[in-house]
Write an enzyme that holds these catalytic residues in place. Structure first.
Site, short mmCIF file in Angstrom:
data_model
loop_
_atom_site.label_atom_id
_atom_site.label_comp_id
_atom_site.label_asym_id
_atom_site.label_seq_id
_atom_site.Cartn_x
_atom_site.Cartn_y
_atom_site.Cartn_z
N LYS A 203 0.78 -1.15 0.00
CA LYS A 203 -0.13 0.19 0.07
C LYS A 203 0.96 1.42 -0.01
O LYS A 203 1.57 1.31 0.89
CB LYS A 203 -1.10 0.05 1.08
CG LYS A 203 -1.87 1.31 1.28
CD LYS A 203 -2.83 1.28 2.42
CE LYS A 203 -3.77 2.45 2.61
NZ LYS A 203 -4.84 2.38 3.75
N LYS A 255 -2.33 -1.57 -3.68
CA LYS A 255 -3.09 -0.48 -3.54
C LYS A 255 -1.96 0.85 -3.73
O LYS A 255 -1.28 0.92 -2.97
CB LYS A 255 -4.01 -0.48 -2.27
CG LYS A 255 -4.89 0.84 -2.17
CD LYS A 255 -5.44 0.97 -0.78
CE LYS A 255 -6.56 2.02 -0.71
NZ LYS A 255 -7.03 1.84 0.41
#
Length: 330
Positions: A203, A255
């Site tokens: 992320k 992400k």
């Protein structure tokens, strides 16, 4: 003078397999299926009707009643799951509402699980940023830095509270070192051995989260670069995925999605568990803005963006377009 190449010398004609819509559909290497899509949904405390999010056209902050209706619609459409984010009315430095059984996220989980459990995988965001008065994903130490190990203890309590509320899959998005192992131990000790963990393994500290901040009414001042990953680093994403796999993650995620397809491909190549990706708020908002100005074909752009994420290796995609796309036939 133009010379025609003899047919015998040009036997390769890839265009044969692009000759018609039916042929292209038949030989497509990547397909979008509703079961491979998860719908992120925001539930806000203290509102009495769904509230539009201005930077995310078509996306709402929901009430407990309207989120039930969305969950039922998502299940009927054949989506794979629904990911719930809570927006509390009150916040404090420890994010206490995150562990409160009567906190908005846990109430929403119970409501949605009662409606669709068994037909749709009920998922929860496990992070403190929506619940803290400072907007960070963890608790702060005496000098204002995010305290990794103290935060893990809060995550452990959150995990048990969410599992008790009905979450079948917990999305660990805080990017604290060791979070998967700590949450897994807490769930097992509490008897939730079947509750699965989705690790936001890679992320990144991305500029594309901007509209999400409005969606959760973020109180963040500053940034999260001391715990989310540096966009300059590719190998680091793979390292984080390996660590989460070693700690027992059931699913790993990259992400954002579209700006990190290289990282997604790296993780998909080595992972022994499903690999997911999140088409984040800014990615969706850019498509909506360009389409609203007539610069791109909206449906074609949505479809192409999701195909690119799947093609790079995502088994499942979190997307704000999920419910709409599920209704498309081709």
């Amino acid at each position: 003078m133009h010379t025609t190449v003899p047919t015998s010398l040009r036997p390769h004609r890839p265009r044969r397999l692009r000759s018609s819509p039916a042929m292209r559909r038949l030989v497509a290497e990547t397909r979008l299926h509703p079961a491979d899509l998860v719908l992120p949904v925001f539930v806000r405390e203290g509102i009495h009707e769904p509230s539009p999010i201005t930077s995310m056209p078509g996306v709402m902050q929901h009430t407990l009643d309207s989120v039930r209706a969305v969950a039922v619609e998502a299940a009927a459409a054949g989506l794979g799951g629904i990911m719930l984010f809570g927006v509390p009315a009150e916040r404090d430095p420890l994010g206490s509402a995150a562990v409160d059984p009567n906190g908005i996220l846990n109430r929403a989980l119970r409501a949605v699980a009662a409606e669709v459990s068994g037909d749709l995988v009920v998922q929860s965001d496990l992070c403190l940023d929506e619940f803290t008065s400072h907007g960070h994903c963890g608790v702060l130490d005496e000098v204002g830095r995010v305290d990794n190990d103290a935060t893990l203890q809060h995550y452990a309590r959150m995990a048990v509270a969410q599992a008790e509320a009905g979450a079948e899959l917990l999305g660990l998005s805080g990017m604290m070192d060791g979070q998967v192992a700590v949450v897994r131990e807490a769930l097992d000790e509490a008897g939730f051995v079947d509750a699965a963990i989705l690790a936001y393994a890679a992320k990144y500290a991305s500029a594309f989260y901007g509209p999400f901040r409005e969606a959760v009414d973020s109180q963040l001042q500053g940034d999260r670069r001391s715990y989310q990953q540096d966009p300059a680093n590719r190998r680091e994403g793979l390292r984080e995925a390996y660590l989460d796999l070693d700690e027992g993650a059931d699913i790993v995620m990259v992400k954002p999605a579209m700006s990190y397809l290289d990282v997604l491909s790296d993780v998909a190549r080595v992972s022994t568990v499903p690999v997911w990706a999140y088409q984040v708020s800014g990615e969706a908002a850019m498509i909506e803005a360009a389409a609203a100005n007539g610069w791109i074909d909206r449906e074609a752009a949505i479809r192409e963006s999701l195909l690119s994420i799947s093609r790079a290796g995502a088994d499942t995609i979190l997307s704000y377009f999920a419910l709409e796309v599920a209704g498309w036939r081709r």
